[in-house]
Design an enzyme around this catalytic site. Structure first.
Site, short mmCIF file in Angstrom:
data_model
loop_
_atom_site.label_atom_id
_atom_site.label_comp_id
_atom_site.label_asym_id
_atom_site.label_seq_id
_atom_site.Cartn_x
_atom_site.Cartn_y
_atom_site.Cartn_z
N SER A 156 0.38 -1.39 0.34
CA SER A 156 0.05 0.31 -0.53
C SER A 156 1.03 1.06 0.14
CB SER A 156 -1.05 0.04 1.31
OG SER A 156 -1.93 0.88 0.90
N ASP A 251 -10.57 -3.81 -4.82
CA ASP A 251 -9.17 -2.65 -3.81
C ASP A 251 -9.41 -1.68 -4.67
OD1 ASP A 251 -7.63 -0.78 -3.18
OD2 ASP A 251 -5.98 -3.03 -3.12
N HIS A 281 -8.31 -5.76 -0.29
CA HIS A 281 -7.47 -4.71 -0.17
C HIS A 281 -6.45 -4.93 1.18
CE1 HIS A 281 -4.03 -1.30 -0.01
NE2 HIS A 281 -4.48 -0.60 1.00
#
Length: 311
Positions: A156, A251, A281
């Site tokens: 991320s 996501d 995610h």
């Protein structure tokens, strides 16, 4: 495809707690929620040794590093930058993941505790990530006995930092990076693409949450477009080391992760990319919680091992 059953069950249990979505919380409150999840992961594998280090930065600050060494003869050094939108995350929350990566790959894993926004806004995280990488590169022989191959990885916002320091290493002539591992990385500041606006993707990480993260990290819209904030906007991605790119089907960051992988390919970079169907995610870091995490770890391990064996 739909969310896998384990993920759907997890989200249902989270909903039963009545917790507010992250974008409705202050940074301090959101950090408490994030910290609470670590108890779900359980302890990671035992390590041969664990060291805590502090790296000084040019602006007078400091960055913490936790070095996880799985055995007496590690095969490489993996520098890992955690996710959390540049606002959340701490070493203890990623300790189990780091230990899993160390045990599976045989690499020493250095978890980097870069400073967080909004207390330390852009470009602090990127500068801290670079300072940590340079220090670890310089200390490889002292810490591990030899100049082992260097792998850079992150998820991320940490995937964002991994992409940024990898490109900076090329620009500044080192350190030499064997492989970059980008797990559903933030690569752009476009909050209106198809994966951002898809209702099926508004899960633990939603468009509203990413708006909050960007506002805390880089409030200036122009700054967000800089190459050390949105690496997808880099004009030249040639000459970079091979990349392993993981994207999750459900996501908001899916499209920009896939777009970055494509840009790397177009620049002549070797890319190993996989879309993890049915995953949201955050699946990669949810060790011992979501089965998809083990699948993601297996995928990363396989490619890291292949590159270490060929080095």
């Amino acid at each position: 495809m739909a969310l896998d059953e384990a993920t759907a069950d997890f989200l249902a249990k989270m909903a039963e707690t009545g917790a507010k979505p992250l974008h409705e919380l202050s940074p301090a409150e959101a950090r408490e929620v994030s910290a609470g999840l670590k108890d779900l992961y359980g302890p990671g594998p035992d390590m041969a040794r664990i060291e805590e280090h502090i790296v000084s930065t040019e602006d007078g600050g400091s960055v913490g590093i936790r070095l996880l060494v799985p055995n007496s003869s590690p095969r490489g050094l993996m520098v890992y930058y955690h996710g959390g939108g540049w606002v959340l995350g701490a070493l203890d929350e990623f300790d189990t993941l780091g230990r899993q990566l160390a045990e599976r790959t045989g690499c020493a894993v250095a978890l980097v505790d870069y400073r967080l926004a909004p207390e330390h806004p852009y470009p602090t995280a990127a500068e801290d990530a670079w300072a940590a990488l340079r220090w670890l590169d310089a200390q490889r022989e002292t810490l591990l006995g030899s100049r082992l191959p260097l792998v850079v990885a992150g998820d991320s916002a940490g995937g964002n930092l991994s992409a940024i320091v990898t490109r900076r290493a090329r620009r500044e002539g080192g350190p030499e990076i064997l492989l970059q591992v980008l797990v559903y990385p933030v690569t752009d500041c476009d909050l209106d693409n198809a994966s951002y606006t898809d209702p099926a993707n508004q899960l633990m990480l939603s468009r509203e949450t990413m708006i909050m993260f960007w506002d805390h990290y880089a409030a200036d819209p122009q700054a967000r477009r800089n190459e050390d904030a949105s690496p997808l906007r880099c004009r030249d991605l040639s000459g970079l080391p091979p990349a392993v790119v993981l994207v999750a089907e459900h996501d908001v960051l899916r499209d920009e992760g896939a777009a970055y992988a494509q840009r790397l390919r177009e620049a002549g970079v070797t890319v190993h990319e996989r879309l993890f169907e049915g995953q949201m995610h955050g699946f990669f870091t949810m060790v011992n919680v979501l089965p998809g995490s083990a699948e993601g770890l297996d995928y990363v391990t396989r490619h890291v091992n292949a590159y270490l064996e060929g080095h």
